[in-house]
Design an enzyme around this catalytic site. Structure first.
Site, PDB file in Angstrom:
ATOM      1  N   CYS A  90      -1.955   1.357  -4.356  1.00 30.81           N
ATOM      2  CA  CYS A  90      -0.711   2.009  -4.790  1.00 30.81           C
ATOM      3  C   CYS A  90      -0.732   2.327  -6.282  1.00 30.81           C
ATOM      4  O   CYS A  90       0.180   2.947  -6.801  1.00 30.81           O
ATOM      5  CB  CYS A  90       0.522   1.179  -4.429  1.00 30.81           C
ATOM      6  SG  CYS A  90       0.716  -0.367  -5.304  1.00 30.81           S
ATOM      7  N   CYS A 149       0.869  -1.178   0.000  1.00 29.66           N
ATOM      8  CA  CYS A 149       0.000   0.000   0.000  1.00 29.66           C
ATOM      9  C   CYS A 149       0.904   1.225   0.000  1.00 29.66           C
ATOM     10  O   CYS A 149       2.127   1.097   0.035  1.00 29.66           O
ATOM     11  CB  CYS A 149      -0.991  -0.012   1.159  1.00 29.66           C
ATOM     12  SG  CYS A 149      -0.309   0.175   2.802  1.00 29.66           S
ATOM     13  N   CYS A 197       3.366   0.449  -8.567  1.00 27.22           N
ATOM     14  CA  CYS A 197       3.868  -0.870  -8.213  1.00 27.22           C
ATOM     15  C   CYS A 197       4.459  -1.510  -9.466  1.00 27.22           C
ATOM     16  O   CYS A 197       3.780  -1.617 -10.490  1.00 27.22           O
ATOM     17  CB  CYS A 197       2.732  -1.726  -7.665  1.00 27.22           C
ATOM     18  SG  CYS A 197       3.299  -3.282  -6.980  1.00 27.22           S
TER      19      CYS A 197
END
Length: 134
Positions: free
Chosen positions: A85, A11, A89
């Site tokens: 996120c 996250c 990522c």
């Protein structure tokens, strides 16, 4: 014997959702799963409300520290579970990705964070079933 699966929870701040998920997975799976968590922009410390609601059910995440997401951690994970996120990522072929849409506990009261905790617990239990870890 198959290798131990590695699950990475990601996250933004690695201070709430991902830490609670990692706490549940470590508690429920023990050594059957390698548990990791990281953030794309880690906070300085764990969200104290997340720590409190996990302690209510006997899981201690108070000593955890937010970690920055590293590409090699993603690349060497069996499953990567993102929690807000977005596109920050990194993606690697061969890694299984899941996106869990969960409210961010930052700034939320105890009742709201308890609801997030309970949803995370159910998702972690479902993941364990999917991974064949009982």
């Amino acid at each position: 014997m198959s290798p131990t699966p590695s699950v990475l929870f990601v996250c933004v701040h690695n201070a709430g959702r991902s830490q609670m998920a990692a706490g549940f997975l470590a508690h429920l799976a023990g050594d059957a799963v390698e548990v990791r968590s990281a953030g794309t922009a880690p906070a300085d410390s764990i969200n104290p409300v997340a720590v409190e609601v996990m302690a209510e059910i006997g899981i201690d995440i108070a000593d955890r520290t937010p970690k920055v997401l590293a590409a090699d951690t993603v690349e060497t994970s069996t499953v990567v579970i993102t929690m807000g996120c977005g596109d920050t990522c990194p993606y690697f072929p061969g890694v299984s990705y899941r996106d869990w849409k969960l409210d961010d506990p930052a700034g939320q009261d105890l009742d709201a964070v308890r609801a997030i905790r309970d949803e995370i617990e159910q998702r972690v239990r479902d993941l364990l079933t999917e991974l064949g870890v009982g």
